[in-house]
Design an enzyme around this catalytic site. Structure first.
Site, PDB file in Angstrom:
ATOM      1  N   ASN A   9       0.883  -1.164   0.000  1.00  0.00           N
ATOM      2  CA  ASN A   9       0.000   0.000   0.000  1.00  0.00           C
ATOM      3  C   ASN A   9       0.919   1.213   0.000  1.00  0.00           C
ATOM      4  OD1 ASN A   9      -1.730   2.106   0.511  1.00  0.00           O
ATOM      5  ND2 ASN A   9      -2.220   1.483   2.613  1.00  0.00           N
ATOM      6  N   TRP A  10       0.996   1.859  -1.143  1.00  0.00           N
ATOM      7  CA  TRP A  10       1.949   2.974  -1.267  1.00  0.00           C
ATOM      8  C   TRP A  10       1.478   4.247  -0.573  1.00  0.00           C
ATOM      9  CZ3 TRP A  10       3.807   2.675  -7.100  1.00  0.00           C
ATOM     10  CH2 TRP A  10       4.782   1.678  -7.201  1.00  0.00           C
ATOM     11  N   LYS A  11       0.211   4.301  -0.206  1.00  0.00           N
ATOM     12  CA  LYS A  11      -0.347   5.516   0.426  1.00  0.00           C
ATOM     13  C   LYS A  11      -0.096   6.716  -0.495  1.00  0.00           C
ATOM     14  CE  LYS A  11       0.155   3.222   4.834  1.00  0.00           C
ATOM     15  NZ  LYS A  11       0.317   3.300   6.274  1.00  0.00           N
ATOM     16  N   HIS A  95      -9.237   1.558   5.228  1.00  0.00           N
ATOM     17  CA  HIS A  95      -7.948   1.740   5.892  1.00  0.00           C
ATOM     18  C   HIS A  95      -8.144   2.689   7.077  1.00  0.00           C
ATOM     19  CE1 HIS A  95      -3.796   2.698   6.714  1.00  0.00           C
ATOM     20  NE2 HIS A  95      -3.470   1.613   6.030  1.00  0.00           N
ATOM     21  N   GLU A  97      -6.417   5.029   8.112  1.00  0.00           N
ATOM     22  CA  GLU A  97      -6.153   6.443   7.785  1.00  0.00           C
ATOM     23  C   GLU A  97      -7.387   7.083   7.153  1.00  0.00           C
ATOM     24  OE1 GLU A  97      -2.583   5.658   5.557  1.00  0.00           O
ATOM     25  OE2 GLU A  97      -1.600   5.029   7.405  1.00  0.00           O
ATOM     26  N   GLU A 167      -5.072  -4.644  10.629  1.00  0.00           N
ATOM     27  CA  GLU A 167      -3.998  -3.677  10.833  1.00  0.00           C
ATOM     28  C   GLU A 167      -4.224  -2.911  12.140  1.00  0.00           C
ATOM     29  OE1 GLU A 167      -2.112  -2.626   6.766  1.00  0.00           O
ATOM     30  OE2 GLU A 167      -3.694  -1.189   7.172  1.00  0.00           O
ATOM     31  N   GLY A 173       3.188   2.114  10.711  1.00  0.00           N
ATOM     32  CA  GLY A 173       4.193   3.161  10.529  1.00  0.00           C
ATOM     33  C   GLY A 173       4.950   3.516  11.798  1.00  0.00           C
ATOM     34  N   SER A 213       3.921  -2.375  10.137  1.00  0.00           N
ATOM     35  CA  SER A 213       5.373  -2.528  10.298  1.00  0.00           C
ATOM     36  C   SER A 213       5.900  -3.908   9.875  1.00  0.00           C
ATOM     37  CB  SER A 213       5.806  -2.191  11.726  1.00  0.00           C
ATOM     38  OG  SER A 213       5.459  -0.845  12.038  1.00  0.00           O
ATOM     39  N   GLY A 234       3.120  -1.053   4.072  1.00  0.00           N
ATOM     40  CA  GLY A 234       3.305   0.340   3.690  1.00  0.00           C
ATOM     41  C   GLY A 234       4.769   0.625   3.374  1.00  0.00           C
ATOM     42  N   GLY A 235       5.475   1.137   4.366  1.00  0.00           N
ATOM     43  CA  GLY A 235       6.856   1.611   4.174  1.00  0.00           C
ATOM     44  C   GLY A 235       7.772   0.624   3.466  1.00  0.00           C
TER      45      GLY A 235
HETATM   46  P1  13P Z   1       3.479   0.182   7.476  1.00  0.00           P
HETATM   47  O1  13P Z   1       3.892  -1.121   6.854  1.00  0.00           O
HETATM   48  O2  13P Z   1       4.266   1.356   6.953  1.00  0.00           O
HETATM   49  O3  13P Z   1       3.445   0.096   8.980  1.00  0.00           O
HETATM   50  O4  13P Z   1       1.971   0.487   7.010  1.00  0.00           O
HETATM   51  C1  13P Z   1       1.016  -0.501   7.181  1.00  0.00           C
HETATM   52  C2  13P Z   1      -0.198  -0.086   6.451  1.00  0.00           C
HETATM   53  O5  13P Z   1      -0.906   0.821   6.853  1.00  0.00           O
HETATM   54  C3  13P Z   1      -0.531  -0.793   5.209  1.00  0.00           C
HETATM   55  O6  13P Z   1      -1.823  -0.502   4.789  1.00  0.00           O
END
Ligand code: 13P
Length: 251
Positions: A9-11, A95, A97, A167, A173, A213, A234-235
């Site tokens: 998920n590149w956000k 999500h 967010e 999640e 993050g 993470s 994500g990251g």
């Molecule tokens: P991270 O892997 O950066 O913690 O993000 C997780 C996430 O929100 C994937 O949707």
């Protein structure tokens, strides 16, 4: 047998050129989709570049959000019908967010899930509790409530084709991963909820990811758990090397 699914998920990261560079760096080395399915979910503005560069490769393409109507006076929204036309396979919904910053409700998410299936795509449905909820020992109850509301009215076949991503908000993050046992415990609880709502065969088919993470150093342990069928990352999905290591967690 559930096929593992490793999804990035590149956000709000990367432009179309960076998208093409990423895909060119990974596409020849991705695992076969029947062994481990790989997906990149990118910002809507990067999807044409992602689809074009991923053509003919093992990489599946996902959007990070969509609206629940196909067209109309909804300024700024993305149509699920158009996403399908473009060749998108998955759409992330719910999500944390989006729930937190954009005030999306379970009712919105449920409508989006129905619109995604109506257009022949599959949702990656996110759920997960805050630290406060976990510390109050209400995490399972909270996540079960999300799942029930978000899946309301979906058919057994649709739920079998849903990917659920657990999640925990406190692990996103933050570098603070849930332990593999904590993640497994919740993924098992989610599967049990699906069994209660539908039946054992649906629960056996639904794929459940852990997100928060996940990185090359911990993916193997997380993926070794019985009820964890993938990761939503994500990251660590932003760099080609790291994404390839995640995709090849079995090696
Ligand atoms: P991270 O892997 O950066 O913690 O993000 C997780 C996430 O929100 C994937 O949707």
């Amino acid at each position: 047998m559930r096929t593992p699914i490793i999804a990035g998920n590149w956000k709000l990261n990367k432009n179309p050129q960076e998208t093409v560079e990423f895909v060119n760096a990974v596409k020849a080395e991705l695992p076969n989709s029947s062994d481990v399915e790989t997906v990149i979910c990118a910002p809507a503005v990067d999807l044409p570049a992602l689809l074009e560069s991923a053509k003919g490769s093992e990489l599946h393409v996902g959007a990070e959000n969509c609206y629940f109507e196909n067209e109309g006076a909804y300024t700024g929204e993305t149509s699920p019908m158009v996403l399908k036309d473009m060749g998108v396979d998955y759409v992330i919904i719910g999500h944390s967010e989006r729930r937190e910053y954009f005030h999306e409700t379970d009712e919105d998410i449920n409508k989006k899930a129905k619109a995604i299936f109506a257009n022949g795509m599959k949702p990656i449905l996110c759920c997960g509790e805050s630290l406060e909820t976990r510390e109050a020992n209400k995490a399972e109850e909270f996540v079960e409530g999300q799942i029930k509301a978000d899946l309301e009215g979906l058919t057994a076949e649709q739920v079998s084709n849903t990917v659920i991503a657990y999640e925990p908000i406190w692990a996103i993050g933050t570098g603070k991963t849930a332990t593999a046992d904590q993640a497994e415990e919740m993924c098992r609880a989610i599967r049990n909820t699906v069994a209660d709502l539908y039946d054992e065969s649906v629960a056996e088919k639904v794929r459940i990811q852990y997100g928060g993470s996940v990185k090359p150093a911990n993916v193997k342990e997380i993926m070794s758990k019985e009820d964890i069928d993938g990761g939503l990352i994500g990251g660590a999905a932003l760099q080609p090397d790291s994404f390839l290591q995640l995709a090849h967690y079995k090696d």
